[in-house]
Design an enzyme around this catalytic site. Sequence first.
Site, PDB file in Angstrom:
ATOM      1  N   LYS A 204       0.875  -1.186   0.000  1.00 55.98           N
ATOM      2  CA  LYS A 204       0.000   0.000   0.000  1.00 55.98           C
ATOM      3  C   LYS A 204       0.905   1.227   0.000  1.00 55.98           C
ATOM      4  CE  LYS A 204      -2.034   3.135   1.775  1.00 55.98           C
ATOM      5  NZ  LYS A 204      -1.841   4.523   1.253  1.00 55.98           N
TER       6      LYS A 204
ATOM      7  N   GLU B 126       8.832   1.756  11.244  1.00 58.05           N
ATOM      8  CA  GLU B 126       9.970   2.658  10.978  1.00 58.05           C
ATOM      9  C   GLU B 126       9.386   4.059  10.914  1.00 58.05           C
ATOM     10  OE1 GLU B 126      13.036   1.715  10.836  1.00 58.05           O
ATOM     11  OE2 GLU B 126      12.753  -0.442  10.691  1.00 58.05           O
TER      12      GLU B 126
ATOM     13  N   CYS C 203      14.063  10.308   6.684  1.00 63.76           N
ATOM     14  CA  CYS C 203      13.837  10.102   8.123  1.00 63.76           C
ATOM     15  C   CYS C 203      15.129  10.245   8.920  1.00 63.76           C
ATOM     16  CB  CYS C 203      13.223   8.729   8.346  1.00 63.76           C
ATOM     17  SG  CYS C 203      14.115   7.459   7.461  1.00 63.76           S
TER      18      CYS C 203
ATOM     19  N   GLU D  54       9.776  16.790  14.112  1.00 64.42           N
ATOM     20  CA  GLU D  54      10.326  16.437  12.799  1.00 64.42           C
ATOM     21  C   GLU D  54       9.710  17.356  11.747  1.00 64.42           C
ATOM     22  OE1 GLU D  54       8.943  12.784  10.948  1.00 64.42           O
ATOM     23  OE2 GLU D  54      11.013  12.337  10.407  1.00 64.42           O
TER      24      GLU D  54
END
Length: 481
Positions: free
Chosen positions: A176, A250, A284, A384
Amino acid sequence: MRAAQLLIDNSWTDASTGATGTTINPATGEPIGSFAEATAADVDSAVESARRGFESDDWQGMSPDVRGKLLWRIAELIDENAVELAALETLDQGQPTFISTGVSVPLAAQVFRYYAGYTTKIEGKVSPVSIPNQLSYQTRVPLGVTGLITPWNFPLDIAAWKLAPALATGNAAILKPAEQTPLSTAYLVELCVRAGVPSGVVTLLTGGPDVGKALVAHRGVDKVSFTGSTAVGQEIVKAASGDLKRVGLELGGKAPSIVCADADIDAAVLGNLQGALFNTGQACGAFTRFYVHRSKVDEFTSKLVAAADALRIGPGQDPDTVVGPLVSAEHLGRVESYVASGKAEGAELVTGGERVGGELERGFFYRPTVFTEVRDTMTIAREEIFGPVLSVMPFDDMDEVVARANDTDYGLAAVVWTRDLKTAHNLPKRIHAGTIFVNQLPLIDPGSPWGGFGMSGWGREMGEYSIDEFTEPRTVFINLD
Ligand code: NAD
C-alpha cells in the site's frame, strides 16, 4: 497521464467503485497520473487473494533456490528498467535525478539481490533441552499475509526494503504505497509479475489512509510493516491490538549532528549539508539539530550558509539540480508553518525561510533555511520538520551535548564529527539512536540494520533483522524414548 490500478490475483483492475485519485508533479503542481482508490471491498478481495497466494502449492512448494532466482530476476528487471523507474520516481516524488538514478533505483535492485541470497540460508536450530530423550528443534516459518504500508519520501526503496525480505521468507505481500507517490511502486509490482511471482503472492492496493486502516484492521492480515509518521504508527499499534497482529514500525526522526571542536569543519559543512538536504530534507535520517562546539560555531555557520545558498534548486529532471521540490502543496505549507514557529519563538533566520518564485513558483520549492539562536525547547528543535530547515546551536562540553542530543522522543539516527579516534568510538556509545554515523552522511545498506529507538519505531529492517521481522520460530519436540 499514467494510471496505477490495483493488482489482485495477478490481474490489473480498477477499484470496485471505479473511484480514482490524482497524483501531482511536485515540480509543476500539475497532475501526472491517476490511481485506483481501493475500497473496503477491494481490501477484502486483496486479502483473500493474498491468502490463496500464500497457501498455494506454487508458493509454498517453491524451493528456496527457485525463490532466490525469482528475487534475483526482479533485481535484474529493476536494472533493465532503471531509466524509466528513475524518471517515474523523479516525476512523482520530485527526487533530483542524481538521487533517483544514483540511489533509489540501484538500491532497490541491490536489496532484491541481497535477499535473493538469503532464501537458501534461513536456518533453524537444535535446542539443548534437559528433558531426557527429546529432540527440540526450531525452524523459521513465514507469517502469512503481510501488509506493507509505505510513505512518500523514498517510495521505491522503502517498498523494496519490505517486499524483498517478505518474499524471501515465503510470505504473501500486499503493498500500500502513499497516495502522493504510487507510480514507482505500481511499476515495481508490474516487474514482480513479469518476473513470475505466483498469483496472489504480490498484491497492490492504492489509495489513501483509509486503505491502510482497512489493511491494519483486517483479521486476515498477519503482519503490518509500516514506514511513516510516528502519529500514524501510534494509530496502527492501537488498531492492530484487536488480533495482536505483528507490527514493524519505521517512524520519524530528529537526528542530532555533533560537531566537535577538533572536527574537520569543511568536511562537516559538506557532509551535514548533504545529510540535511538529501531529498530536500525529506529523509527520516536527515540531520536537523546541529550542535557545534562554541569555538567553531561562527566558522561552521558562515560556511554552512554560504554553501546552502549556492545549492542549485530546480526540478528533479534537471541533472544539475541538488535541491528539488517538496512532495506536495500540503507538505510545503507544513514546512512554512514550522519556519513561522521558529521565527515566532525567537530563533534567528539566517538564510532561506521562503518559497522559490520566478519560473519555479508553481512547484513546491522551498529555499534551504538555516536558523541560529535556537533553544532546545523550540518547536523547530523538537518536532520532525521533514524539510530543508537546519538549526545551529552551540555547545560547550561533552556531557552537556550528549544530554541535549538525547533529549528527544526520537532515536533514529545521529552523526558525530571528530578527528579524535577515542571520541569517534566513545561518543556513539552514549547516543540514544539506532544508527550513529561518524564523519559521514546518512547511509543505508541492505547488510546493515536500520530502525529506531524510542518513538522512532519498533524493530529493524535490512540484514538478518528483516528475516526475523518476517518469520516466526516454530519449535518441534520429538520423543526419542
Ligand atoms: P504518513 O504516516 O502520513 O503515511 C504513511 C503511509 O501510511 C501512507 O501510505 C498513508 O496512506 C498510510 N496511512 C495514513 N494513515 C494511516 C492509518 N491510520 N493506518 C494505516 N495507514 C495509514 O507518512 P508520510 O507523511 O507519507 O511520510 C513521512 C513520514 O515517514 C515521516 O515521519 C518520516 O520520518 C517517516 N519515514 C520513516 C522512515 C524510517 O525508516 N524510519 C523512512 C521514511 C520515512
